[in-house]
Design a protein around this motif. Structure first.
Motif, PDB file in Angstrom:
ATOM      1  N   LEU A 200       0.830  -1.209   0.000  1.00 10.77           N
ATOM      2  CA  LEU A 200       0.000   0.000   0.000  1.00 10.77           C
ATOM      3  C   LEU A 200       0.863   1.257   0.000  1.00 10.77           C
ATOM      4  CD1 LEU A 200      -2.742   1.418   0.253  1.00 10.77           C
ATOM      5  CD2 LEU A 200      -2.528   1.183   2.741  1.00 10.77           C
ATOM      6  N   LEU A 201       1.882   1.312   0.855  1.00 11.20           N
ATOM      7  CA  LEU A 201       2.740   2.492   0.915  1.00 11.20           C
ATOM      8  C   LEU A 201       3.503   2.694  -0.389  1.00 11.20           C
ATOM      9  CD1 LEU A 201       4.173   2.198   4.549  1.00 11.20           C
ATOM     10  CD2 LEU A 201       2.316   3.659   3.730  1.00 11.20           C
ATOM     11  N   ALA A 202       3.950   1.602  -0.994  1.00  5.18           N
ATOM     12  CA  ALA A 202       4.653   1.720  -2.269  1.00  5.18           C
ATOM     13  C   ALA A 202       3.721   2.253  -3.352  1.00  5.18           C
ATOM     14  CB  ALA A 202       5.236   0.367  -2.663  1.00  5.18           C
ATOM     15  N   GLU A 203       2.478   1.825  -3.327  1.00  3.65           N
ATOM     16  CA  GLU A 203       1.528   2.291  -4.328  1.00  3.65           C
ATOM     17  C   GLU A 203       1.168   3.763  -4.127  1.00  3.65           C
ATOM     18  OE1 GLU A 203      -3.085   1.328  -5.774  1.00  3.65           O
ATOM     19  OE2 GLU A 203      -2.071   0.060  -4.296  1.00  3.65           O
ATOM     20  N   LEU A 204       1.011   4.198  -2.874  1.00  6.41           N
ATOM     21  CA  LEU A 204       0.606   5.567  -2.596  1.00  6.41           C
ATOM     22  C   LEU A 204       1.724   6.572  -2.825  1.00  6.41           C
ATOM     23  CD1 LEU A 204      -1.546   5.111   0.652  1.00  6.41           C
ATOM     24  CD2 LEU A 204      -2.350   5.431  -1.693  1.00  6.41           C
ATOM     25  N   THR A 205       2.947   6.197  -2.529  1.00  4.04           N
ATOM     26  CA  THR A 205       4.063   7.145  -2.566  1.00  4.04           C
ATOM     27  C   THR A 205       5.017   6.933  -3.732  1.00  4.04           C
ATOM     28  OG1 THR A 205       5.494   5.781  -1.149  1.00  4.04           O
ATOM     29  CG2 THR A 205       3.951   7.280  -0.058  1.00  4.04           C
ATOM     30  N   GLY A 206       4.974   5.748  -4.359  1.00  2.00           N
ATOM     31  CA  GLY A 206       5.936   5.456  -5.411  1.00  2.00           C
ATOM     32  C   GLY A 206       7.306   5.085  -4.890  1.00  2.00           C
ATOM     33  N   ARG A 207       7.454   4.916  -3.576  1.00  2.00           N
ATOM     34  CA  ARG A 207       8.735   4.547  -2.965  1.00  2.00           C
ATOM     35  C   ARG A 207       8.507   3.361  -2.039  1.00  2.00           C
ATOM     36  NH1 ARG A 207       9.576  10.698  -0.805  1.00  2.00           N
ATOM     37  NH2 ARG A 207       9.283  11.734  -2.818  1.00  2.00           N
ATOM     38  N   THR A 208       9.381   2.392  -2.109  1.00  2.00           N
ATOM     39  CA  THR A 208       9.228   1.208  -1.271  1.00  2.00           C
ATOM     40  C   THR A 208       9.817   1.481   0.108  1.00  2.00           C
ATOM     41  OG1 THR A 208      11.313   0.328  -2.117  1.00  2.00           O
ATOM     42  CG2 THR A 208       9.294  -0.363  -3.223  1.00  2.00           C
ATOM     43  N   PRO A 209       9.080   1.228   1.171  1.00  2.00           N
ATOM     44  CA  PRO A 209       9.635   1.427   2.517  1.00  2.00           C
ATOM     45  C   PRO A 209      10.737   0.419   2.809  1.00  2.00           C
ATOM     46  CG  PRO A 209       7.469   0.399   2.633  1.00  2.00           C
ATOM     47  CD  PRO A 209       7.685   0.770   1.192  1.00  2.00           C
ATOM     48  N   THR A 210      11.701   0.855   3.597  1.00  2.00           N
ATOM     49  CA  THR A 210      12.837  -0.001   3.961  1.00  2.00           C
ATOM     50  C   THR A 210      12.964  -0.188   5.465  1.00  2.00           C
ATOM     51  OG1 THR A 210      14.339   1.892   4.006  1.00  2.00           O
ATOM     52  CG2 THR A 210      14.121   0.702   1.912  1.00  2.00           C
ATOM     53  N   LEU A 211      12.086   0.465   6.241  1.00  2.00           N
ATOM     54  CA  LEU A 211      12.181   0.408   7.697  1.00  2.00           C
ATOM     55  C   LEU A 211      10.880  -0.105   8.290  1.00  2.00           C
ATOM     56  CD1 LEU A 211      13.859   3.881   8.318  1.00  2.00           C
ATOM     57  CD2 LEU A 211      14.997   1.648   8.294  1.00  2.00           C
ATOM     58  N   CYS A 212      11.001  -0.831   9.380  1.00  2.00           N
ATOM     59  CA  CYS A 212       9.848  -1.343  10.112  1.00  2.00           C
ATOM     60  C   CYS A 212       9.999  -0.980  11.580  1.00  2.00           C
ATOM     61  CB  CYS A 212       9.740  -2.861   9.953  1.00  2.00           C
ATOM     62  SG  CYS A 212       8.556  -3.638  11.079  1.00  2.00           S
ATOM     63  N   ARG A 213       8.903  -0.591  12.181  1.00  2.00           N
ATOM     64  CA  ARG A 213       8.878  -0.432  13.635  1.00  2.00           C
ATOM     65  C   ARG A 213       7.795  -1.342  14.187  1.00  2.00           C
ATOM     66  NH1 ARG A 213       9.170   5.284  16.131  1.00  2.00           N
ATOM     67  NH2 ARG A 213      11.374   4.708  16.156  1.00  2.00           N
ATOM     68  N   PRO A 214       8.155  -2.315  15.027  1.00  2.00           N
ATOM     69  CA  PRO A 214       7.142  -3.212  15.588  1.00  2.00           C
ATOM     70  C   PRO A 214       6.262  -2.456  16.572  1.00  2.00           C
ATOM     71  CG  PRO A 214       9.283  -3.621  16.582  1.00  2.00           C
ATOM     72  CD  PRO A 214       9.514  -2.638  15.479  1.00  2.00           C
ATOM     73  N   PRO A 215       4.950  -2.659  16.532  1.00  2.00           N
ATOM     74  CA  PRO A 215       4.070  -1.999  17.493  1.00  2.00           C
ATOM     75  C   PRO A 215       4.494  -2.294  18.927  1.00  2.00           C
ATOM     76  CG  PRO A 215       2.789  -2.955  15.719  1.00  2.00           C
ATOM     77  CD  PRO A 215       4.193  -3.425  15.514  1.00  2.00           C
ATOM     78  N   TYR A 216       4.417  -1.266  19.765  1.00  2.00           N
ATOM     79  CA  TYR A 216       4.821  -1.316  21.171  1.00  2.00           C
ATOM     80  C   TYR A 216       6.326  -1.577  21.336  1.00  2.00           C
ATOM     81  CZ  TYR A 216      -0.183  -2.378  21.119  1.00  2.00           C
ATOM     82  OH  TYR A 216      -1.529  -2.369  20.858  1.00  2.00           O
ATOM     83  N   GLY A 217       7.076  -1.599  20.252  1.00  2.00           N
ATOM     84  CA  GLY A 217       8.498  -1.905  20.332  1.00  2.00           C
ATOM     85  C   GLY A 217       8.784  -3.354  20.646  1.00  2.00           C
ATOM     86  N   ARG A 218       7.813  -4.237  20.442  1.00  2.00           N
ATOM     87  CA  ARG A 218       7.965  -5.638  20.813  1.00  2.00           C
ATOM     88  C   ARG A 218       8.265  -6.473  19.575  1.00  2.00           C
ATOM     89  NH1 ARG A 218       2.403  -5.765  24.361  1.00  2.00           N
ATOM     90  NH2 ARG A 218       3.036  -4.242  25.944  1.00  2.00           N
ATOM     91  N   ILE A 219       9.342  -7.215  19.636  1.00  2.00           N
ATOM     92  CA  ILE A 219       9.704  -8.111  18.531  1.00  2.00           C
ATOM     93  C   ILE A 219      10.594  -9.209  19.092  1.00  2.00           C
ATOM     94  CG2 ILE A 219      11.777  -6.832  17.833  1.00  2.00           C
ATOM     95  CD1 ILE A 219      10.891  -7.392  14.901  1.00  2.00           C
ATOM     96  N   ASP A 220      10.460 -10.399  18.551  1.00  2.00           N
ATOM     97  CA  ASP A 220      11.282 -11.516  18.986  1.00  2.00           C
ATOM     98  C   ASP A 220      11.927 -12.167  17.783  1.00  2.00           C
ATOM     99  OD1 ASP A 220       9.139 -12.733  17.797  1.00  2.00           O
ATOM    100  OD2 ASP A 220       8.449 -13.818  19.575  1.00  2.00           O
TER     101      ASP A 220
END
Length: 376
Positions: free
Chosen positions: A166-186
Motif C-alpha cells: 500500500l505504501l509503495a503504491e501511494l508514494t511510489g517509494r518502497t519502505p525499507t524500515l519497520c517499527r514493531p508496534p509497542y516496540g515488541r519483537i522476537d
C-alpha cells in the motif's frame, strides 16, 4: 498471589517453595525478592531452585530454512559526526493530528519518518501522499497495529507485506524500515523482517501524551547527535498538550544547531569512528529465497574472479599504451607526449584496448573495448 506465614516459610499458591526460617538475614531476603521480581517480570512459573526457571511463554525462536541469507539491523540510536537527530511519528495517519505535525515540521524546516498503520493509511491515503511529497519518509508499522510477539510468522509477514504494498503504491517509494508496534519483537518477527529486507527501528527517547512537558525537558537535557525520538499522530497518545511540546522540542533543538532528518538519512550519515550503519544495512540486505533480486546476475566465485582478472589486465594494457595520467607524470616519450598534448586540443585519435579473458579454452564474456586514455 503470595502469602507470608507467621511461623516461617514463603508459600506460593498451589506450589511449595523452599522454606525460609522465621529469622532471615538481609542477603537471603534480597535473594528471595530478586527471584520474585525476575519471575514476575518474565511471566514464568516460579521454580523451587533459583537459576532453573522455565522459559517464558514468549520465548520463541525461528530458524529459517533454505540457502538464502537472513539478516537485519535493530537500531535504537546512532553516533553521527554531525548534529543530526531523527523524529519518528507512529500510529497515523489521522485527520486530526497528522496535519498539525506536518505544520510543525514545515515551520522549522524539519524532516521526519512516519511509521504508518496500514488500515489508517488506506483510510487517509491523501495524507500519506501529502507527507511523502513534503519529503518525509514512510515506514511500516504493520496493517492493524498488532503485537508481533503474539502472532506467528505467516501472520506477521502478511501484515507487513500488505502495508508495504500500500505504501509503495501511494508514494511510489518502497519502505525499507519497520517499527514493531509497542516496540515488541522476537526471533520470529526478526526473521520475517530479515526476509523482507527491513531494518528494525526502535527509539532512544519518547514524548508521551501523558507528560509531554517533562519528556521534552528530558530530551533537551539528555539528547545528543544520533538520538531517535518517538512521538505519535495516531492512537491514544496525541492530545492538545502534546502538539505545543512537540513544537517546542523541534524549535529548541533547531536553535541549538541540531538538524532533524529522516531515519535513512541518519543511518547514512558519517559516524564518529564507529560502525557505518548505512553500509552495514546494505550488507545485511541480502537476497532471500522468497524475494530474489531482479535484474542482477548471480554473483559466483568464478564470475568475481573473471571480473578481477579483466580489471588488472586492462590496467596493465593501459600502462603499456599510455594515458593522460602517465603523460602528466612524464613516463611517455617526447613524441607520444606531443601527440597527447595535441590530442587534448582536439586532434587526438582515440586508441582502444581490446582485452578478452579465456578460461579453460572458452572466452568468458565479450572482450572489453575501452579508450586507452580512460582513467582506471
Amino acid at each position: 498471589m503470595w502469602q507470608i506465614r507467621r511461623q516461617g516459610g514463603l508459600r506460593a499458591v498451589g506450589r511449595e517453595v523452599r522454606p525460609v526460617g522465621r529469622y532471615i538475614n538481609r542477603r537471603r531476603f534480597l535473594a528471595g525478592v530478586g527471584l520474585f521480581s525476575v519471575g514476575g517480570a518474565a511471566g514464568a512459573a516460579l521454580a523451587p531452585e533459583p537459576g532453573h526457571a522455565a522459559e517464558g511463554p514468549t520465548a520463541r525462536t525461528a530458524a529459517p530454512s533454505g540457502p538464502g541469507a537472513y539478516a537485519t539491523t535493530v537500531m535504537f540510536r546512532t553516533s553521527p559526526s554531525a548534529r543530526l537527530v531523527a523524529l519518528t511519528i507512529d500510529d497515523g495517519p489521522t485527520r486530526e493530528w497528522t496535519p498539525r505535525v506536518l505544520a510543525i515540521l514545515q515551520r522549522h524546516g524539519a524532516k521526519a519518518t512516519f511509521f504508518r498503520v496500514g488500515q489508517r493509511a488506506l483510510a487517509a491515503a491523501d495524507l500519506v501522499r501529502r507527507t511523502a511529497d513534503a519529503g518525509h519518509e514512510q515506514g511500516n508499522h504493520t496493517w492493524a497495529h498488532d503485537d508481533l510477539t503474539q502472532h506467528g510468522a505467516a501472520f506477521a509477514r502478511g501484515s507487513l507485506e500488505r502495508t508495504h504494498e500500500l505504501l509503495a503504491e501511494l508514494t511510489g517509494r518502497t519502505p525499507t524500515l519497520c517499527r514493531p508496534p509497542y516496540g515488541r519483537i522476537d526471533s520470529v518477527g526478526l526473521a520475517v523482517c530479515a526476509g523482507l529486507r527491513y531494518g528494525v527501528t526502535l527509539w532512544s527517547h519518547h514524548v508521551t501524551g501523558a507528560q509531554p512537558h517533562g519528556d521534552v525537558d528530558t530530551i533537551l537535557r539528555q539528547g545528543s547527535p544520533g538520538s531517535i525520538v518517538l512521538a505519535h499522530d495516531g492512537g491514544r497518545e496525541p492530545n492538545v498538550s502534546l502538539m505545543p511540546q512537540l513544537d517546542r522540542l523541534v524549535a529548541s533543538m533547531t536553535d541549538r544547531g541540531y538538524r532533524f532528518v529522516t531515519v535513512s538519512e541518519l543511518l547514512s550519515a558519517p559516524v564518529q569512528g564507529g560502525v557505518n550503519h548505512s553500509r552495514l544495512r546494505s550488507q545485511f540486505r541480502l537476497a532471500s529465497p522468497e524475494r530474489p533480486r531482479e535484474g542482477r546476475p548471480t554473483r559466483t566465485p568464478l564470475r568475481e574472479g573473471i571480473t578481477a582478472v579483466r580489471k588488472y589486465a586492462l590496467m596493465a594494457a593501459m600502462r603499456y599504451v599510455g594515458s593522460p595520467c602517465a603523460c602528466r607524470r612524464g613516463s611517455l616519450s617526447g613524441r607520444q607526449r606531443t601527440s597527447h598534448e595535441r590530442g587534448h586540443r582536439g586532434t587526438l585519435r582515440r586508441r582502444y584496448v581490446r582485452v578478452s579473458i579465456t578460461v579453460r579454452g572458452r572466452v568468458a564474456g565479450p572482450p572489453a573495448r575501452v579508450p586507452a586514455y580512460a582513467r582506471m
